[in-house]
Every structure is written in structure tokens, then in C-alpha cells.
Design a protein around this motif. Structure first.
Motif, PDB file in Angstrom:
ATOM      1  N   UNK A 197     -11.263  -5.809   7.665  1.00  5.13           N
ATOM      2  CA  UNK A 197     -11.914  -6.838   7.467  1.00  5.13           C
ATOM      3  C   UNK A 197     -11.502  -8.269   8.242  1.00  5.13           C
ATOM      4  N   UNK A 198     -12.082  -9.177   8.462  1.00  2.00           N
ATOM      5  CA  UNK A 198     -11.366 -10.519   9.094  1.00  2.00           C
ATOM      6  C   UNK A 198     -10.845 -11.158   8.242  1.00  2.00           C
ATOM      7  N   UNK A 199      -9.833 -11.671   8.525  1.00  2.00           N
ATOM      8  CA  UNK A 199      -8.740 -12.357   7.550  1.00  2.00           C
ATOM      9  C   UNK A 199      -8.224 -13.863   8.151  1.00  2.00           C
ATOM     10  N   UNK A 255      -3.816  -8.667   6.912  1.00  2.00           N
ATOM     11  CA  UNK A 255      -5.139  -8.237   6.222  1.00  2.00           C
ATOM     12  C   UNK A 255      -5.480  -7.348   5.367  1.00  2.00           C
ATOM     13  N   UNK A 256      -5.449  -7.401   4.169  1.00  2.00           N
ATOM     14  CA  UNK A 256      -5.448  -6.292   3.358  1.00  2.00           C
ATOM     15  C   UNK A 256      -6.910  -5.939   2.763  1.00  2.00           C
ATOM     16  N   UNK A 257      -7.489  -6.919   1.949  1.00  2.88           N
ATOM     17  CA  UNK A 257      -8.897  -6.764   1.320  1.00  2.88           C
ATOM     18  C   UNK A 257      -9.894  -7.599   2.223  1.00  2.88           C
ATOM     19  N   UNK A 268       0.798  -1.087  -0.023  1.00  2.00           N
ATOM     20  CA  UNK A 268       0.090   0.149   0.151  1.00  2.00           C
ATOM     21  C   UNK A 268       0.874   1.294  -0.018  1.00  2.00           C
ATOM     22  N   UNK A 269       0.456   2.312  -0.688  1.00  2.88           N
ATOM     23  CA  UNK A 269       1.139   3.319  -0.892  1.00  2.88           C
ATOM     24  C   UNK A 269       1.112   4.252   0.541  1.00  2.88           C
TER      25      UNK A 269
END
Length: 346
Positions: free
Chosen positions: A156-158, A163-165, A6-7
Motif C-alpha cells: 500500500x501507499x503510506x 509501510x505495513x498495512x 512481522x514473523x
């Protein structure tokens, strides 16, 4: 080229997309050979050209701006007394302005210890089960949906340690399931890519997929090893994962001793991620003492005009000191740093 992290830069809203940016600052980090005044004298005209070209927002202009930037970097690396040089022109949007900041990351010949990374890998290793291509698809799909405002705002839950998307759509969920299975089934192959593949994008993607493995200790081990990777993008990927672990996995401990040296990293992006990672560590008394040893570097970063670096350094220094000096009151900050680091390991 595969984007792996991520930027740090703020994204433009549609209303801002066509606004023209103004160059608001020029910084040089950690060099006695190239001073800020000298950088302005040598390069200000060409940096202004980069800003003008990028404001045109046409592919040909963007390509030309990048060519100008690369020419400046090539000139930097030929300057006597400089072992490494890089130029980043970062773009920021606020509710009232659109601005750019130029940062020269310089390592002097006399300071080569800052470049003590692992050797650049030389091998080409096949994509294990297509997982690296799957990570690229996952990142690009999530990024597109995010730009359209179609992703949840809350974290979000990952099923992994980063956890990205998450699995916000059926397509993303299917890809995420591949990472969970692949991080175990292709563990050996993914670790080989991370250690030996010449392509930094592949190394970073392998690290992200490995973060879906079942063992937090193994994920930490891979990330900490990657902090010595010769590519700033891979070091940044490791810091992204470590930040998620620090903030959301209290059962796993990340020692600040292993993180604070990256405040001296020759990449503005890596230093920014390091600062963000330190914020949740400062309240731990044992970690605080370790972070305090690098307070002089925090002061160096505070003096930069680039907002991402300056603001985070101000936050960490404020947490460390419990002081509320003005963010540009450098004499007061310097006095506090000197009084509280005397006798500590620099």
C-alpha cells in the motif's frame, strides 16, 4: 505480549492448519563449545517433545512446549564456556509439507563481543498520547484482516517511512493518521521511550510510530541507534523499517557498513532480516565491497538447514559471486569465499 514485527515464518493456510509438522533440522550457530552433535545428544529428545506438543495445537500443549523450550535455554546458559544461549523452533509450510527447524543461537565466553549491545533500560515511561497502544491495535487489526484474506496483496501507499498495512480500512486509516500527527507532536516522548523504557515491546512500538515522522534522516538515526538495542525484537523492528527505506526511498542511503555486523547477531530472526535487507544493496558496487567482508559469515549461515537463513544466504552469496554452485556445495562456496576475502577485514 505486544507483537512488534512481522514473523519470518510462513503462515499456514486453513488447509494446512491441522497438519502435523515433522522436525527437519537442528542447527547450532557460531559455537565451538556446543557442537551440533552435542546439541542432538543433549536436547533432541526434548525438541521432539516440543514438536509433538505444538502439533496438538491446544493452549495447554502450547504452554507446555514453551516451558520445555525455556528449560532447555536455562540449561544452555549454565553450561561452562557459554555466555548466551537461545533456542528457536521455527515452523514452515510449503505446498507439500509442514516442517519445523530448531536453531541454537550460542555465544561462547570467548566470543562475548557479539553481545556488545546497549545496557537494558530500567525506566517506565507513560505511553505518549496512547500512541503505543494505537500501534498495537493497528498491528493486531491488520494481522486479523490479513489472515482472513481481506487485505490487498500489493504494497500500500503510506505517509511514513515504513509501510505495513497502510490505510486499507477506515479504522486502519484513522490509526495511521494518529501516527503521522503523533510522530511530530510526541517526538521527544517517543524518543525517550525508545531510549529508556524497560519494556522492549514499548521500545519497538515507539520506533514504528517514529517512522511516520517527517524527516527521513531522523528516522534513519533512530533505526541505526536501535540496532544496538539489547532486545532482538527491537533490533528486528529497526531492520524492518530500514528494509522499507532501502527498497522504496532511493533519496535515503543506508550504509552496508552499519548493517553487515548483524550477520553475526545472536538471533536467527535478526540475521534473517539482515540477509533480506542486504539483497537490494549487493548491486551497488561500493556496498558490495562492504558486504564481501562478511562473506565468511554468509558461508556459516548457508550451512544451516533452517530454510529462511539458508535460502537468503544462498541468494546473497550468489549475487556477490555471480556463481551458481549448488546450494549445498559447501567446498566450492568456501573456496570462493577464501579467494575473494583474503586480506579483507573480517
Amino acid at each position: 505480549m505486544m507483537t512488534l514485527m512481522m514473523s519470518l515464518l510462513l503462515s499456514a493456510s486453513p488447509a494446512h492448519a491441522q497438519s502435523s509438522a515433522t522436525l527437519r533440522g537442528l542447527d547450532v550457530y557460531r559455537s565451538t563449545v556446543l557442537t551440533t552433535d552435542k546439541a542432538r545428544e543433549l536436547f533432541a529428545h526434548r525438541i521432539t517433545e516440543i514438536v509433538v506438543l505444538r502439533n496438538q495445537r491446544r493452549p495447554a500443549s502450547t504452554d507446555k512446549a514453551e516451558a520445555v523450550r525455556k528449560a532447555i535455554v536455562a540449561e544452555l546458559t549454565k553450561m561452562p564456556g557459554i555466555a548466551y544461549g537461545e533456542l528457536t523452533v521455527a515452523e514452515y509450510f510449503t505446498s507439500v509439507e509442514h516442517s519445523m527447524y530448531a536453531t541454537f543461537d550460542i555465544v561462547d565466553d570467548s566470543d562475548r563481543g557479539r553481545l556488545a549491545f546497549a545496557p537494558v533500560p530500567k525506566r517506565t515511561i507513560p505511553d505518549p498520547g496512547g500512541l503505543l497502544a494505537d500501534w498495537k491495535s493497528y498491528y493486531e487489526l491488520g494481522s486479523m484482516l490479513s489472515r482472513r484474506g481481506q487485505m490487498p496483496v500489493d504494497r500500500p501507499d503510506c505517509p511514513g517511512f515504513y509501510c505495513l498495512w497502510g490505510g486499507a480500512t477506515p479504522e486502519l486509516a484513522a490509526l495511521q493518521s494518529k501516527f503521522v500527527a503523533g510522530a511530530t507532536a510526541k517526538l521527544k516522548e517517543l524518543k525517550a521511550v525508545l531510549a529508556y523504557d524497560a519494556d522492549a515491546d514499548k521500545r519497538g512500538a515507539a520506533l514504528f510510530v517514529l517512522s511516520y515522522g517527517p524527516s527521513g534522516e531522523r528516522v534513519l538515526e533512530s533505526c541505526l541507534a536501535a540496532l544496538k538495542d539489547p532486545s532482538s525484537s527491537v533490533r528486528g523492528a529497526a531492520l524492518n523499517i530500514l528494509a522499507d527505506i532501502i527498497n522504496h526511498r532511493k533519496d535515503l542511503r543506508v550504509d552496508a557498513d552499519l548493517i553487515v555486523p548483524l550477520l553475526d547477531d545472536p538471533s536467527v530472526s535478526v540475521r534473517g532480516k539482515t540477509l533480506g535487507l542486504l539483497v537490494p544493496l549487493v548491486d551497488d558496487a561500493a556496498q558490495r565491497k562492504k558486504i564481501l567482508t562478511m562473506a565468511p559469515r554468509l558461508l556459516d549461515i548457508l550451512k544451516l538447514s533452517e530454510p529462511g537463513s539458508h535460502d537468503l544466504a544462498y541468494t546473497v552469496l550468489g549475487q556477490l559471486s555471480k556463481k551458481a554452485f549448488d546450494r549445498r556445495d559447501f567446498p566450492s562456496w568456501a573456496k570462493w569465499v577464501s579467494a575473494n576475502t583474503e586480506g579483507l577485514k573480517k
